[in-house]
Design a protein around this motif. Structure first.
Motif, PDB file in Angstrom:
ATOM      1  N   ALA A 131     -42.182  23.510  -7.727  1.00 28.08           N
ATOM      2  CA  ALA A 131     -43.199  22.935  -6.850  1.00 28.08           C
ATOM      3  C   ALA A 131     -43.872  21.722  -7.489  1.00 28.08           C
ATOM      4  O   ALA A 131     -44.167  20.730  -6.812  1.00 28.08           O
ATOM      5  CB  ALA A 131     -44.246  23.994  -6.506  1.00 28.08           C
ATOM      6  N   ALA A 132     -44.090  21.780  -8.807  1.00 27.35           N
ATOM      7  CA  ALA A 132     -44.779  20.683  -9.495  1.00 27.35           C
ATOM      8  C   ALA A 132     -43.975  19.394  -9.466  1.00 27.35           C
ATOM      9  O   ALA A 132     -44.549  18.301  -9.533  1.00 27.35           O
ATOM     10  CB  ALA A 132     -45.065  21.075 -10.941  1.00 27.35           C
ATOM     11  N   THR A 133     -42.652  19.498  -9.367  1.00 33.21           N
ATOM     12  CA  THR A 133     -41.824  18.286  -9.332  1.00 33.21           C
ATOM     13  C   THR A 133     -41.694  17.708  -7.923  1.00 33.21           C
ATOM     14  O   THR A 133     -41.349  16.537  -7.774  1.00 33.21           O
ATOM     15  CB  THR A 133     -40.417  18.566  -9.871  1.00 33.21           C
ATOM     16  OG1 THR A 133     -39.741  19.505  -9.022  1.00 33.21           O
ATOM     17  CG2 THR A 133     -40.466  19.105 -11.298  1.00 33.21           C
ATOM     18  N   LEU A 134     -41.963  18.511  -6.895  1.00 35.13           N
ATOM     19  CA  LEU A 134     -41.722  18.061  -5.526  1.00 35.13           C
ATOM     20  C   LEU A 134     -42.511  16.803  -5.136  1.00 35.13           C
ATOM     21  O   LEU A 134     -41.948  15.895  -4.523  1.00 35.13           O
ATOM     22  CB  LEU A 134     -42.024  19.193  -4.541  1.00 35.13           C
ATOM     23  CG  LEU A 134     -41.032  20.348  -4.520  1.00 35.13           C
ATOM     24  CD1 LEU A 134     -41.497  21.418  -3.529  1.00 35.13           C
ATOM     25  CD2 LEU A 134     -39.639  19.855  -4.151  1.00 35.13           C
ATOM     26  N   ALA A 182     -48.643  26.097  -7.801  1.00 34.86           N
ATOM     27  CA  ALA A 182     -47.434  26.039  -6.973  1.00 34.86           C
ATOM     28  C   ALA A 182     -47.783  25.716  -5.524  1.00 34.86           C
ATOM     29  O   ALA A 182     -47.177  24.828  -4.906  1.00 34.86           O
ATOM     30  CB  ALA A 182     -46.681  27.364  -7.057  1.00 34.86           C
ATOM     31  N   ALA A 183     -48.766  26.419  -4.970  1.00 40.86           N
ATOM     32  CA  ALA A 183     -49.141  26.194  -3.579  1.00 40.86           C
ATOM     33  C   ALA A 183     -49.728  24.795  -3.385  1.00 40.86           C
ATOM     34  O   ALA A 183     -49.410  24.096  -2.403  1.00 40.86           O
ATOM     35  CB  ALA A 183     -50.146  27.255  -3.133  1.00 40.86           C
ATOM     36  N   GLY A 184     -50.578  24.377  -4.316  1.00 36.43           N
ATOM     37  CA  GLY A 184     -51.185  23.046  -4.209  1.00 36.43           C
ATOM     38  C   GLY A 184     -50.178  21.930  -4.350  1.00 36.43           C
ATOM     39  O   GLY A 184     -50.250  20.908  -3.647  1.00 36.43           O
ATOM     40  N   SER A 185     -49.210  22.112  -5.239  1.00 42.76           N
ATOM     41  CA  SER A 185     -48.170  21.096  -5.404  1.00 42.76           C
ATOM     42  C   SER A 185     -47.303  21.002  -4.156  1.00 42.76           C
ATOM     43  O   SER A 185     -46.931  19.907  -3.721  1.00 42.76           O
ATOM     44  CB  SER A 185     -47.300  21.420  -6.620  1.00 42.76           C
ATOM     45  OG  SER A 185     -48.058  21.373  -7.814  1.00 42.76           O
ATOM     46  N   ALA A 186     -46.963  22.163  -3.579  1.00 42.13           N
ATOM     47  CA  ALA A 186     -46.172  22.155  -2.346  1.00 42.13           C
ATOM     48  C   ALA A 186     -46.937  21.475  -1.220  1.00 42.13           C
ATOM     49  O   ALA A 186     -46.363  20.688  -0.445  1.00 42.13           O
ATOM     50  CB  ALA A 186     -45.800  23.587  -1.958  1.00 42.13           C
ATOM     51  N   LEU A 187     -48.239  21.757  -1.119  1.00 39.42           N
ATOM     52  CA  LEU A 187     -49.061  21.105  -0.107  1.00 39.42           C
ATOM     53  C   LEU A 187     -49.101  19.597  -0.327  1.00 39.42           C
ATOM     54  O   LEU A 187     -49.009  18.803   0.628  1.00 39.42           O
ATOM     55  CB  LEU A 187     -50.473  21.678  -0.143  1.00 39.42           C
ATOM     56  CG  LEU A 187     -51.499  21.017   0.792  1.00 39.42           C
ATOM     57  CD1 LEU A 187     -51.070  21.151   2.237  1.00 39.42           C
ATOM     58  CD2 LEU A 187     -52.891  21.618   0.570  1.00 39.42           C
TER      59      LEU A 187
END
Length: 200
Positions: A131-134, A182-187
């Motif tokens: 997620a952090a790389t997205l 993870a959730a914040g990065s995906a958002l």
């Protein structure tokens, strides 16, 4: 080095402070330029600081890990700011330098999160790392399509570093911090994707 100079916009989060932070580092940048330091060396130094933060996070319990992790991640952010700025100041921006810069940033992100392997389940660390790389991949895809390079986020690079410091400071929070990261990065990735879709 890549320029990474797209202006901060609404929703940029802590990235909006980058111009102020860059101004604080101007004296260091001048000294580095005077000594002929390579921008790529600064990128490498940022990765080394990320590795140091990961090692401290993995080996020292909270809250004793907080201060060294905070110092090392602050240095990692400083090097991430200085490498591109130094390249621009000294006329050493190159395509290879841009590649090194991007690879260094992604490597530093993943290395820091590897420090959680002793604190949280492997599956959660892997999800958080993905997620952090997205957000960065979305921004790079947009730039390849001719859009401006988007930065910041609700959870961009600076916010991720801050969350890691929180995990290092508060015992038992590693699981929750990784879930938020993870959730914040995906958002952040979704928000960037939506902005890019509208602009193309």
């Amino acid at each position: 080095m890549s320029s990474k100079t797209s202006p901060p916009s609404r929703g940029a989060g802590l990235y909006a402070l980058k111009p102020w932070y860059a101004a604080r580092l101007s004296g260091i940048r001048t000294a580095l330029a005077r000594r002929g330091v390579s921008p790529d060396a600064l990128t490498a130094a940022g990765v080394v600081c990320a590795a140091g933060a990961a090692a401290v996070l993995a080996r020292l319990p909270a809250p004793y890990a907080a201060l060294p992790v905070a110092v090392l991640l602050a240095a990692r952010l400083a090097f991430a700011n200085l490498d591109g700025a130094l390249a621009r100041d000294t006329g050493r921006t190159t395509r290879r330098g841009a590649l090194v810069n991007e690879l260094g940033d992604r490597a530093a992100d993943l290395i820091v999160l590897a420090g959680f392997l002793t604190l949280a389940p492997l599956w959660l660390v892997a999800v958080a790392a993905l997620a952090a790389t997205l957000p960065s991949w979305i921004s790079l895809a947009g730039a390849a399509a001719g859009a401006e390079r988007l930065n910041g986020g609700p959870v961009g690079k600076t916010e991720r570093c801050l969350l890691v410091v929180v995990a290092a400071a508060v015992p038992g929070w590693a699981f929750g911090v990784l879930a938020v990261l993870a959730a914040g990065s995906a958002l952040t990735a979704v928000i960037r994707c939506a902005r890019l879709w509208r602009s193309l």
